[in-house]
Design a protein around this motif. Structure first.
Motif, PDB file in Angstrom:
ATOM      1  N   ALA A  14       0.836  -1.203   0.000  1.00  0.00           N
ATOM      2  CA  ALA A  14       0.000   0.000   0.000  1.00  0.00           C
ATOM      3  C   ALA A  14       0.870   1.252   0.000  1.00  0.00           C
ATOM      4  O   ALA A  14       0.594   2.217  -0.736  1.00  0.00           O
ATOM      5  N   ARG A  15       1.927   1.262   0.791  1.00  0.00           N
ATOM      6  CA  ARG A  15       2.825   2.417   0.832  1.00  0.00           C
ATOM      7  C   ARG A  15       3.552   2.597  -0.499  1.00  0.00           C
ATOM      8  O   ARG A  15       3.743   3.716  -0.966  1.00  0.00           O
ATOM      9  N   ALA A  17       2.435   1.574  -3.508  1.00  0.00           N
ATOM     10  CA  ALA A  17       1.440   2.038  -4.479  1.00  0.00           C
ATOM     11  C   ALA A  17       1.188   3.535  -4.320  1.00  0.00           C
ATOM     12  O   ALA A  17       1.088   4.262  -5.314  1.00  0.00           O
ATOM     13  N   ASP A  18       1.098   4.021  -3.081  1.00  0.00           N
ATOM     14  CA  ASP A  18       0.924   5.456  -2.841  1.00  0.00           C
ATOM     15  C   ASP A  18       2.122   6.251  -3.347  1.00  0.00           C
ATOM     16  O   ASP A  18       1.969   7.322  -3.934  1.00  0.00           O
ATOM     17  N   ALA A  19       3.322   5.740  -3.128  1.00  0.00           N
ATOM     18  CA  ALA A  19       4.536   6.439  -3.548  1.00  0.00           C
ATOM     19  C   ALA A  19       4.671   6.467  -5.070  1.00  0.00           C
ATOM     20  O   ALA A  19       5.178   7.438  -5.638  1.00  0.00           O
ATOM     21  N   ASP A  21       2.236   6.706  -7.227  1.00  0.00           N
ATOM     22  CA  ASP A  21       1.383   7.846  -7.548  1.00  0.00           C
ATOM     23  C   ASP A  21       1.199   8.096  -9.042  1.00  0.00           C
ATOM     24  O   ASP A  21       1.449   9.189  -9.539  1.00  0.00           O
TER      25      ASP A  21
END
Length: 94
Positions: A14-15, A17-19, A21
């Motif tokens: 999840a982290r 995937a967020d990074a 962006d």
């Protein structure tokens, strides 16, 4: 050895995937706490996407991550601890 549980794979994915962006390439480090351990994922990945049609509109979802380089470190109060992290396993949670 620190055994990486599905919940930690999920958190790291999840982290990441967020990074990522919306980009097609990511290179960097993500540091976070998890279950009393300090974790750090350092990676360079090529991001592949596929079009997904949904009622709310089309999206370009991540379909694959190809690592160029990766390291996953875990550290507790006593210092760094070896772990059994597997990038291929983490990809399942993206």
């Amino acid at each position: 050895m620190y055994s990486v549980l599905p919940e930690l794979y999920h958190e790291a994915a999840a982290r990441l995937a967020d990074a990522i962006d919306g980009e097609n390439y990511f290179s960097g480090s993500l540091a976070f706490g998890f279950g009393g351990m300090q974790c750090r994922l350092t990676t360079s990945v090529i991001v592949y996407r596929s079009r997904v049609s949904r009622p709310e509109g089309d999206a370009e979802a991540i379909s694959d991550l190809v690592p160029v380089w990766w390291e996953f470190h875990t550290a507790g109060p006593e210092g760094e601890v070896l772990n059994d992290f597997d990038f291929s396993e983490m990809k399942r949670y993206v």
